[in-house]
Design a protein around this motif. Sequence first.
Motif, PDB file in Angstrom:
ATOM      1  N   ASP A  99      21.852  43.537  15.695  1.00  0.00           N
ATOM      2  CA  ASP A  99      21.463  44.849  16.214  1.00  0.00           C
ATOM      3  C   ASP A  99      19.967  45.113  16.107  1.00  0.00           C
ATOM      4  OD1 ASP A  99      24.137  45.304  16.714  1.00  0.00           O
ATOM      5  OD2 ASP A  99      24.423  46.642  15.009  1.00  0.00           O
ATOM      6  N   TYR A 100      19.268  44.395  15.237  1.00  0.00           N
ATOM      7  CA  TYR A 100      17.839  44.614  15.023  1.00  0.00           C
ATOM      8  C   TYR A 100      16.972  43.724  15.908  1.00  0.00           C
ATOM      9  CZ  TYR A 100      18.830  47.261  10.713  1.00  0.00           C
ATOM     10  OH  TYR A 100      19.257  48.191   9.790  1.00  0.00           O
ATOM     11  N   ILE A 101      17.611  42.938  16.794  1.00  0.00           N
ATOM     12  CA  ILE A 101      16.874  41.963  17.603  1.00  0.00           C
ATOM     13  C   ILE A 101      17.197  42.138  19.085  1.00  0.00           C
ATOM     14  CG2 ILE A 101      16.529  39.492  18.040  1.00  0.00           C
ATOM     15  CD1 ILE A 101      17.493  39.059  15.085  1.00  0.00           C
ATOM     16  N   GLU A 102      16.158  42.166  19.897  1.00  0.00           N
ATOM     17  CA  GLU A 102      16.326  42.151  21.348  1.00  0.00           C
ATOM     18  C   GLU A 102      16.273  40.688  21.781  1.00  0.00           C
ATOM     19  OE1 GLU A 102      13.858  43.551  25.260  1.00  0.00           O
ATOM     20  OE2 GLU A 102      13.856  44.885  23.518  1.00  0.00           O
ATOM     21  N   MET A 103      17.419  40.159  22.179  1.00  0.00           N
ATOM     22  CA  MET A 103      17.503  38.739  22.539  1.00  0.00           C
ATOM     23  C   MET A 103      16.953  38.482  23.926  1.00  0.00           C
ATOM     24  SD  MET A 103      21.068  37.222  21.181  1.00  0.00           S
ATOM     25  CE  MET A 103      21.731  37.699  19.615  1.00  0.00           C
ATOM     26  N   ALA A 104      16.248  37.363  24.044  1.00  0.00           N
ATOM     27  CA  ALA A 104      15.797  36.906  25.356  1.00  0.00           C
ATOM     28  C   ALA A 104      17.014  36.378  26.114  1.00  0.00           C
ATOM     29  CB  ALA A 104      14.749  35.807  25.195  1.00  0.00           C
ATOM     30  N   GLN A 105      16.869  36.217  27.396  1.00  0.00           N
ATOM     31  CA  GLN A 105      17.983  35.749  28.224  1.00  0.00           C
ATOM     32  C   GLN A 105      18.522  34.402  27.743  1.00  0.00           C
ATOM     33  OE1 GLN A 105      17.069  35.776  32.392  1.00  0.00           O
ATOM     34  NE2 GLN A 105      19.205  35.672  32.980  1.00  0.00           N
ATOM     35  N   CYS A 106      17.641  33.549  27.218  1.00  0.00           N
ATOM     36  CA  CYS A 106      18.070  32.226  26.736  1.00  0.00           C
ATOM     37  C   CYS A 106      18.846  32.296  25.426  1.00  0.00           C
ATOM     38  CB  CYS A 106      16.862  31.311  26.572  1.00  0.00           C
ATOM     39  SG  CYS A 106      15.727  31.849  25.266  1.00  0.00           S
ATOM     40  N   LYS A 107      18.784  33.438  24.728  1.00  0.00           N
ATOM     41  CA  LYS A 107      19.491  33.707  23.470  1.00  0.00           C
ATOM     42  C   LYS A 107      19.022  32.858  22.286  1.00  0.00           C
ATOM     43  CE  LYS A 107      23.635  35.549  25.609  1.00  0.00           C
ATOM     44  NZ  LYS A 107      23.514  36.954  25.485  1.00  0.00           N
ATOM     45  N   THR A 108      17.953  32.080  22.441  1.00  0.00           N
ATOM     46  CA  THR A 108      17.390  31.318  21.325  1.00  0.00           C
ATOM     47  C   THR A 108      16.087  31.929  20.831  1.00  0.00           C
ATOM     48  OG1 THR A 108      16.236  29.799  22.812  1.00  0.00           O
ATOM     49  CG2 THR A 108      18.444  29.149  22.065  1.00  0.00           C
ATOM     50  N   LYS A 109      15.638  32.975  21.493  1.00  0.00           N
ATOM     51  CA  LYS A 109      14.435  33.691  21.095  1.00  0.00           C
ATOM     52  C   LYS A 109      14.712  35.182  21.158  1.00  0.00           C
ATOM     53  CE  LYS A 109      11.286  30.164  22.748  1.00  0.00           C
ATOM     54  NZ  LYS A 109      10.190  29.840  23.658  1.00  0.00           N
TER      55      LYS A 109
END
Length: 113
Positions: A53-63
Amino acid sequence: MEVVVKEDHKSEYPNPISFNKGESLILGHLDTEFIGWIRTITTDGNEGWAPVDYIEMAQCKTKGIAKCNYNAFELDTKMSESLTVLSELNEWFLVVNTRGEKGWVPVQTVDIA
């Protein structure tokens, strides 16, 4: 809310991760024991668990990018110790003990006082 420790807790992470809002993060696998946590590497190369919940994931989901400040410090606790709950997140309480030390403890290690 006040709680009492029913099971000792000892952190397995002597160098807990922390990050600040806006910081770039490298993301790994999701925790299978505690839902809502992801293995995270911070810009200083430290690795540990962080709340999804504290992270906005990039589309690739590894960043990802940190949405807020976070510190993963776990508080070591002993049976019968009294703690004050500051917040709850994904089966963990952020607590403060009678000595003023603040950290995370698993919810299942405490009972409501």
